[in-house]
Design a protein around this motif. Structure first.
Motif, PDB file in Angstrom:
ATOM      1  N   TRP A  84       0.824  -1.205   0.000  1.00 18.98           N
ATOM      2  CA  TRP A  84       0.000   0.000   0.000  1.00 18.98           C
ATOM      3  C   TRP A  84       0.855   1.251   0.000  1.00 18.98           C
ATOM      4  O   TRP A  84       2.058   1.196   0.199  1.00 18.98           O
ATOM      5  CB  TRP A  84      -0.971  -0.001   1.186  1.00 18.98           C
ATOM      6  N   GLU A  85       0.175   2.360  -0.233  1.00 17.87           N
ATOM      7  CA  GLU A  85       0.847   3.652  -0.199  1.00 17.87           C
ATOM      8  C   GLU A  85       0.456   4.343   1.088  1.00 17.87           C
ATOM      9  O   GLU A  85      -0.729   4.381   1.449  1.00 17.87           O
ATOM     10  CB  GLU A  85       0.385   4.468  -1.409  1.00 17.87           C
ATOM     11  N   LYS A  86       1.464   4.874   1.776  1.00 18.93           N
ATOM     12  CA  LYS A  86       1.203   5.484   3.076  1.00 18.93           C
ATOM     13  C   LYS A  86       0.235   6.657   2.953  1.00 18.93           C
ATOM     14  O   LYS A  86       0.277   7.405   1.973  1.00 18.93           O
ATOM     15  CB  LYS A  86       2.529   5.964   3.675  1.00 18.93           C
ATOM     16  N   ASP A  87      -0.620   6.779   3.955  1.00 16.37           N
ATOM     17  CA  ASP A  87      -1.566   7.900   4.063  1.00 16.37           C
ATOM     18  C   ASP A  87      -2.417   8.063   2.815  1.00 16.37           C
ATOM     19  O   ASP A  87      -2.626   9.185   2.355  1.00 16.37           O
ATOM     20  CB  ASP A  87      -0.826   9.235   4.309  1.00 16.37           C
ATOM     21  N   VAL A 205       5.096  -1.060   2.469  1.00 16.23           N
ATOM     22  CA  VAL A 205       4.498   0.262   2.291  1.00 16.23           C
ATOM     23  C   VAL A 205       5.461   1.153   1.505  1.00 16.23           C
ATOM     24  O   VAL A 205       6.666   1.157   1.750  1.00 16.23           O
ATOM     25  CB  VAL A 205       4.113   0.884   3.664  1.00 16.23           C
ATOM     26  N   PHE A 206       4.919   1.873   0.537  1.00 17.91           N
ATOM     27  CA  PHE A 206       5.673   2.901  -0.179  1.00 17.91           C
ATOM     28  C   PHE A 206       5.350   4.212   0.521  1.00 17.91           C
ATOM     29  O   PHE A 206       4.187   4.584   0.621  1.00 17.91           O
ATOM     30  CB  PHE A 206       5.232   2.959  -1.648  1.00 17.91           C
ATOM     31  N   HIS A 207       6.384   4.902   1.026  1.00 13.49           N
ATOM     32  CA  HIS A 207       6.068   6.104   1.816  1.00 13.49           C
ATOM     33  C   HIS A 207       6.714   7.362   1.255  1.00 13.49           C
ATOM     34  O   HIS A 207       7.027   8.299   1.981  1.00 13.49           O
ATOM     35  CB  HIS A 207       6.441   5.889   3.292  1.00 13.49           C
ATOM     36  N   GLY A 208       6.892   7.412  -0.033  1.00 14.20           N
ATOM     37  CA  GLY A 208       7.408   8.630  -0.665  1.00 14.20           C
ATOM     38  C   GLY A 208       8.921   8.733  -0.592  1.00 14.20           C
ATOM     39  O   GLY A 208       9.593   8.768  -1.612  1.00 14.20           O
ATOM     40  N   GLU A 209       9.470   8.721   0.634  1.00 13.92           N
ATOM     41  CA  GLU A 209      10.946   8.804   0.767  1.00 13.92           C
ATOM     42  C   GLU A 209      11.579   7.422   0.697  1.00 13.92           C
ATOM     43  O   GLU A 209      12.801   7.300   0.746  1.00 13.92           O
ATOM     44  CB  GLU A 209      11.356   9.428   2.105  1.00 13.92           C
ATOM     45  N   GLY A 210      10.767   6.389   0.635  1.00 13.84           N
ATOM     46  CA  GLY A 210      11.353   5.055   0.602  1.00 13.84           C
ATOM     47  C   GLY A 210      10.307   3.951   0.639  1.00 13.84           C
ATOM     48  O   GLY A 210       9.117   4.191   0.436  1.00 13.84           O
ATOM     49  N   ILE A 211      10.814   2.746   0.899  1.00 12.89           N
ATOM     50  CA  ILE A 211       9.969   1.542   0.862  1.00 12.89           C
ATOM     51  C   ILE A 211      10.296   0.725   2.099  1.00 12.89           C
ATOM     52  O   ILE A 211      11.476   0.481   2.395  1.00 12.89           O
ATOM     53  CB  ILE A 211      10.293   0.720  -0.407  1.00 12.89           C
ATOM     54  N   LEU A 212       9.267   0.295   2.807  1.00 14.11           N
ATOM     55  CA  LEU A 212       9.491  -0.465   4.041  1.00 14.11           C
ATOM     56  C   LEU A 212       8.742  -1.794   3.962  1.00 14.11           C
ATOM     57  O   LEU A 212       7.523  -1.815   3.761  1.00 14.11           O
ATOM     58  CB  LEU A 212       8.989   0.368   5.236  1.00 14.11           C
ATOM     59  N   ALA A 213       9.488  -2.892   4.104  1.00 10.89           N
ATOM     60  CA  ALA A 213       8.857  -4.224   4.041  1.00 10.89           C
ATOM     61  C   ALA A 213       8.984  -4.925   5.379  1.00 10.89           C
ATOM     62  O   ALA A 213      10.033  -4.845   6.038  1.00 10.89           O
ATOM     63  CB  ALA A 213       9.530  -5.059   2.961  1.00 10.89           C
TER      64      ALA A 213
END
Ligand code: FAD
Length: 401
Positions: A84-87, A205-213
């Protein structure tokens, strides 16, 4: 001077897979590994280096007769994926319901994969395993290649395999040019305990400044994280006070699994895309990270390397059966063509993902949210995505048998 049919530089996961797969080929193989033999005991704490292993790689590991050993050592099956994309509203989720609940893949520590393959190689009579080997010189002759080690020993082979990783010494010695670019991301890896159970779902999650799995381990409250972000940010996160780091982690992860605690060291890795201009030349072939490296956002690096191994094994067995010279570039071109294509496609899709999900421009954000939602809702798309995730759309012939 010792002579072998094949010398493999690098006894990592991919190099060992190639050697083990040549079991009934009649070819003799020496593996020169600069490090010591890997070791794993069930008492070892969970390692921070893990790989998401797809169905295609599982097939290879089954065929190499190491899969049961891996399962017995330590491996975690995951049954769902959520991205998902954050926020925002964009998200996609799928599970293994249509696959009979047999899992989408496994999260496995690299030390487990490495140890299982190493132990297998030790038992196979066609393989000579040489740990702590320091290669100092190599030469590619018309009919043979020559290698000398720091201890003064020398050996020859009809073919050399560069399986010596991203900074391949052998690729350099053969003057094979490399196309590369900086992803401008460093990956921070660590193991995390979460308040809520992960339910066997791999989340990203894709959060604009990066990607967190968050990749689920067997323990329902334990995950391996891969957090790819700008180098400065990754450095800051790796040095940050532990409780502040965990707070930032949980918030970036949209509190999906509640508050987190750190249960390991934090390690960072610079991320670079690499693509060797040739995957084969006279008496040389490249596999795994020696041939290509990609962003870990889709967890495909070693899966791609294992498919190189499977393709090469199939080609070498065929050439040997046909009585051909396995070191002739002409005969290695098929391997080269097929694997360059797979790697190029993978590099291109990783780059498009990274570009698409970078930045917070509202219009771009809306486009990707709509894209994710459509992919989640439209019929016919998810089965394709699942097929890609399983890696079975691009199976080398040797694995189809
Ligand atoms: C943060 C991160 C997360 C990742 N997550 C995933 C994932 O989830 N799924 C996935 O599929 N991939 C993942 N990858 C990629 C994966 O780790 C690599 O693709 C994989 O390790 C490559 O295996 P290899 O055997 O080709 O190379 P390596 O693992 O680098 O092995 C090379 C071997 O060669 C040896 N060697 C090096 N130089 C010499 C020399 N001169 N002489 C002799 N031996 C030498 C080394 O000691 C080593 O044993 C990830 C990568 C990173 C950085």
């Amino acid at each position: 001077m010792q002579s072998y049919d094949i010398i493999i530089a690098g006894g990592g996961m991919v190099g060992l897979a190639v050697a083990c797969g040549l079991k009934d080929s009649g070819l003799s193989v020496a593996i020169l590994e600069q490090g010591a033999a890997p070791s794993f005991t069930p008492q070892d704490p969970l390692s921070v280096r893990v790989s998401a292993i797809n169905r295609a790689s599982q097939r290879l590991l089954e065929k190499l007769d190491v899969w049961q050993d891996i399962l017995q050592m330590r491996a975690s099956c995951y049954h769902g994926m959520k991205v998902w994309e954050k926020d925002s509203f964009g998200q996609i989720a799928f599970d293994d319901g249509e696959l009979g609940g047999h899992g989408l893949g496994y999260i496995i520590e690299n030390s487990v994969l490495h140890t299982a393959l190493w132990r297998k190689a030790e038992k196979l009579s066609h393989i000579t395993l040489i740990p702590n080997a320091a290669l100092v010189q190599t030469a590619f002759g018309d009919n043979e290649t020559f290698v000398s080690l720091q201890d003064g020993s020398m050996m020859t082979a009809r073919l050399m395999v560069a399986a010596d990783g991203a900074h391949s010494w052998l690729r350099g010695k053969a003057d094979i040019p490399l196309t590369f670019w900086d992803y401008k991301h460093h990956a921070l890896v660590a193991n995390i305990r979460t308040e809520q159970p992960h339910q066997g779902i791999a989340r990203q999650v894709f959060h604009g400044e990066g990607i967190l799995a968050f990749l689920p381990f067997e323990d329902p409250h334990c995950c391996s994280i891969v957090w790819s972000t700008e180098p400065q940010m990754a450095k800051k996160l790796s040095l940050m006070d532990e409780s502040l780091f965990c707070q930032q982690l949980a918030v970036t992860f949209d509190m999906q699994l509640g508050p987190c605690t750190l249960s390991s060291e934090r390690k960072t890795f610079p991320l670079t895309a690499r693509y060797a201009r040739q995957f084969a030349s006279h008496r040389l072939v490249l596999v795994g990270d020696a041939a290509h490296t990609i962003h870990p956002l889709a967890g495909q690096g070693v899966n791609l390397g294992f498919m190189d191994a499977a393709e090469l094994i199939g080609q070498l067995i065929r050439l040997q059966q046909e009585g051909k010279d396995i070191g002739q570039h002409l005969y290695l071109r098929r391997y080269e063509r097929l694997r360059k294509l797979s790697a190029a496609k993978m590099l291109a899709s990783m780059q498009s993902f990274q570009d698409l999900f970078a930045g917070q421009h509202p219009l771009k954000k809306m486009v990707r949210d709509i894209g994710l939602t459509l992919a989640d809702k439209l019929p016919g798309i998810k089965p394709q995505l699942i097929k890609q995730a399983l890696g079975e759309h691009d199976l080398p012939e040797w694995l189809r048998k």
